[in-house]
Design an enzyme around this catalytic site. Sequence first.
Site, PDB file in Angstrom:
ATOM      1  N   ASN A  29       0.851  -1.180   0.000  1.00 51.81           N
ATOM      2  CA  ASN A  29       0.000   0.000   0.000  1.00 51.81           C
ATOM      3  C   ASN A  29       0.884   1.226   0.000  1.00 51.81           C
ATOM      4  O   ASN A  29       2.016   1.153   0.483  1.00 51.81           O
ATOM      5  CB  ASN A  29      -0.830   0.043   1.293  1.00 51.81           C
ATOM      6  CG  ASN A  29      -2.103  -0.746   1.193  1.00 51.81           C
ATOM      7  OD1 ASN A  29      -2.341  -1.423   0.203  1.00 51.81           O
ATOM      8  ND2 ASN A  29      -2.907  -0.655   2.222  1.00 51.81           N
TER       9      ASN A  29
ATOM     10  N   LYS B  26     -14.149  -2.089  14.487  1.00 52.06           N
ATOM     11  CA  LYS B  26     -12.848  -2.328  15.118  1.00 52.06           C
ATOM     12  C   LYS B  26     -12.853  -1.973  16.602  1.00 52.06           C
ATOM     13  O   LYS B  26     -11.812  -2.036  17.251  1.00 52.06           O
ATOM     14  CB  LYS B  26     -11.764  -1.557  14.360  1.00 52.06           C
ATOM     15  CG  LYS B  26     -11.695  -1.948  12.881  1.00 52.06           C
ATOM     16  CD  LYS B  26     -10.534  -1.317  12.152  1.00 52.06           C
ATOM     17  CE  LYS B  26     -10.709  -1.485  10.655  1.00 52.06           C
ATOM     18  NZ  LYS B  26      -9.531  -1.977   9.970  1.00 52.06           N
TER      19      LYS B  26
ATOM     20  N   LYS C  60      12.617 -16.463  -7.806  1.00 54.65           N
ATOM     21  CA  LYS C  60      12.081 -15.405  -8.657  1.00 54.65           C
ATOM     22  C   LYS C  60      11.409 -16.029  -9.889  1.00 54.65           C
ATOM     23  O   LYS C  60      12.015 -16.870 -10.562  1.00 54.65           O
ATOM     24  CB  LYS C  60      13.209 -14.471  -9.099  1.00 54.65           C
ATOM     25  CG  LYS C  60      12.704 -13.306  -9.913  1.00 54.65           C
ATOM     26  CD  LYS C  60      13.801 -12.388 -10.385  1.00 54.65           C
ATOM     27  CE  LYS C  60      13.206 -11.370 -11.345  1.00 54.65           C
ATOM     28  NZ  LYS C  60      14.213 -10.610 -12.059  1.00 54.65           N
TER      29      LYS C  60
ATOM     30  N   LYS D  71     -16.081   1.667  10.402  1.00 51.49           N
ATOM     31  CA  LYS D  71     -14.790   1.156  10.874  1.00 51.49           C
ATOM     32  C   LYS D  71     -14.648   1.306  12.382  1.00 51.49           C
ATOM     33  O   LYS D  71     -14.167   0.414  13.076  1.00 51.49           O
ATOM     34  CB  LYS D  71     -13.672   1.943  10.196  1.00 51.49           C
ATOM     35  CG  LYS D  71     -12.827   1.081   9.296  1.00 51.49           C
ATOM     36  CD  LYS D  71     -11.871   1.911   8.516  1.00 51.49           C
ATOM     37  CE  LYS D  71     -12.210   1.801   7.054  1.00 51.49           C
ATOM     38  NZ  LYS D  71     -11.260   2.503   6.212  1.00 51.49           N
TER      39      LYS D  71
ATOM     40  N   PHE E 198      -6.859   4.583  12.013  1.00 51.89           N
ATOM     41  CA  PHE E 198      -6.799   5.554  10.919  1.00 51.89           C
ATOM     42  C   PHE E 198      -7.642   5.043   9.763  1.00 51.89           C
ATOM     43  O   PHE E 198      -7.799   3.833   9.603  1.00 51.89           O
ATOM     44  CB  PHE E 198      -5.350   5.758  10.461  1.00 51.89           C
ATOM     45  CG  PHE E 198      -4.606   6.710  11.352  1.00 51.89           C
ATOM     46  CD1 PHE E 198      -4.201   6.319  12.616  1.00 51.89           C
ATOM     47  CD2 PHE E 198      -4.337   8.007  10.934  1.00 51.89           C
ATOM     48  CE1 PHE E 198      -3.541   7.199  13.452  1.00 51.89           C
ATOM     49  CE2 PHE E 198      -3.677   8.897  11.762  1.00 51.89           C
ATOM     50  CZ  PHE E 198      -3.278   8.489  13.022  1.00 51.89           C
TER      51      PHE E 198
HETATM   52  O1  C5P Z   1     -10.165  -1.167   7.141  1.00 48.56           O
HETATM   53  P1  C5P Z   1      -9.046  -0.271   6.874  1.00 48.56           P
HETATM   54  O2  C5P Z   1      -7.811  -0.950   6.404  1.00 48.56           O
HETATM   55  O3  C5P Z   1      -9.349   0.923   6.021  1.00 48.56           O
HETATM   56  O4  C5P Z   1      -8.761   0.317   8.322  1.00 48.56           O
HETATM   57  C1  C5P Z   1      -7.715   1.142   8.604  1.00 48.56           C
HETATM   58  C2  C5P Z   1      -7.280   0.967  10.024  1.00 48.56           C
HETATM   59  O5  C5P Z   1      -7.198  -0.429  10.381  1.00 48.56           O
HETATM   60  C3  C5P Z   1      -5.886   1.498  10.290  1.00 48.56           C
HETATM   61  O6  C5P Z   1      -5.848   1.948  11.609  1.00 48.56           O
HETATM   62  C4  C5P Z   1      -5.010   0.280  10.062  1.00 48.56           C
HETATM   63  O7  C5P Z   1      -3.788   0.391  10.761  1.00 48.56           O
HETATM   64  C5  C5P Z   1      -5.862  -0.857  10.564  1.00 48.56           C
HETATM   65  N1  C5P Z   1      -5.719  -2.132   9.820  1.00 48.56           N
HETATM   66  C6  C5P Z   1      -5.285  -3.273  10.463  1.00 48.56           C
HETATM   67  N2  C5P Z   1      -5.196  -4.451   9.787  1.00 48.56           N
HETATM   68  C7  C5P Z   1      -5.539  -4.545   8.504  1.00 48.56           C
HETATM   69  C8  C5P Z   1      -6.016  -3.408   7.849  1.00 48.56           C
HETATM   70  C9  C5P Z   1      -6.091  -2.212   8.524  1.00 48.56           C
HETATM   71  O8  C5P Z   1      -4.960  -3.195  11.619  1.00 48.56           O
HETATM   72  N3  C5P Z   1      -5.447  -5.694   7.889  1.00 48.56           N
END
Ligand code: C5P
Length: 398
Positions: free
Chosen positions: A209, A340, A288, A336, A322
Amino acid sequence: MMLKGRKIVLGVTGGIAAYKVAELVRELVKAGAEVQVVMTRNAQAFITPLTFQTLSGNPVTTELFNLIAESEIGHIALADRAEVLVIAPATANIIGKIAGGIADDLLTTIVMATKAPVLLAPAMNVHMWENPICQENIQKLRQRGYHFIDPEAGELACGYEGKGRLAETPTIVEEICVLLSPKDFSGEKILVTAGPTEELIDPVRFLSNRSSGKMGFALARAARRRGAEVTLISGPTALAALPQIKYIAVRSAAQMREAVLKHLESASILIMAAAVSDYRPKQKAPEKIKKSKLPTVLELELNPDILAEAGKKKNSRIMVGFAAETENLLQSTWQKLEKKNLDLIVANDVTLPGAGFEVDTNIVKILDRSGKVEELPLMTKEDLADYILDRIALLKKS
Ligand code: C5P
């Protein structure tokens, strides 16, 4: 900026590293600090007062009994004015004089008279540094509450190799920031995640990302300045290591998950600023993949949602997430926060100029459990980090 308008008195003593302190003055002034330089007589053999006067924009004082200077910025006025007194480079001589209670020139008199924290950055020949008398003096001063930034090891101007080089400018600036910060997070253990994760396709190719890690690093730095014990778990970034912060380097989401779950237990606050890769290739090729054999379709599987998993073990911890979005920012961010189990979520529309990836600034909205949305203007990630910590401090109290 945290140094803006802060009053720093900088004592320069007579060592060859004095020339490096010109850069320190420049950095402090650039960050908005008011710097007043005081030089010892010996320092002037290495670098001129005019250099510091030009860089600091303030008159440089050198003499204790200079009638004009004393009437304008006397030693007591300077001692009172300082929010922090920094001595760089600090020679074995000045350390010995302070430890012995000697106040026979302008700088030592200010040290004796000030109530501000005193930070010394020693620089000297390795044998002088190792001399037990010098070490005893340092120990005595540490016990009395004086702060030190140890010199670094390397090639010394005197031709020797060893410990004795003046600490790097960013290290000294960081310690000044620490001394000027409130300690409202002392006793807290904060776990911060930062950066991207990399999911290998083969040993040289990966999915990832966009993320520079700057926001997470700024949060870790600010939390440490404010007294927290910080663990930073980060994917690969180009950022320099942070002093006094436990750093755990990871690559993949699976490694980040393992590190977070391991350190979660002892943390009182969790801030997840990492841009965890959503997917990983189902299979990782051990060698590879030859160009001629590259697949045009990759089979992927979802990575675990680390924060959602941590949210299930929330207990009394404060948890902050975030959200980077490009559309329907608020709606998906509320979801979210719920999913979460977060206390706060910091949302940014990454399509706005000055927000999101790589840049040093951000434009965010902060959402909380009570349903409140706070819209913040464009600000530096450094300032935003402090602002997020202010919001966490309010949650701690309630
Ligand atoms: O769902 P999304 O990826 O947009 O959510 C973002 C938040 O969730 C951020 O705080 C990120 O650090 C956390 N995150 C996580 N594990 C993932 C994806 C995102 O902890 N697989």
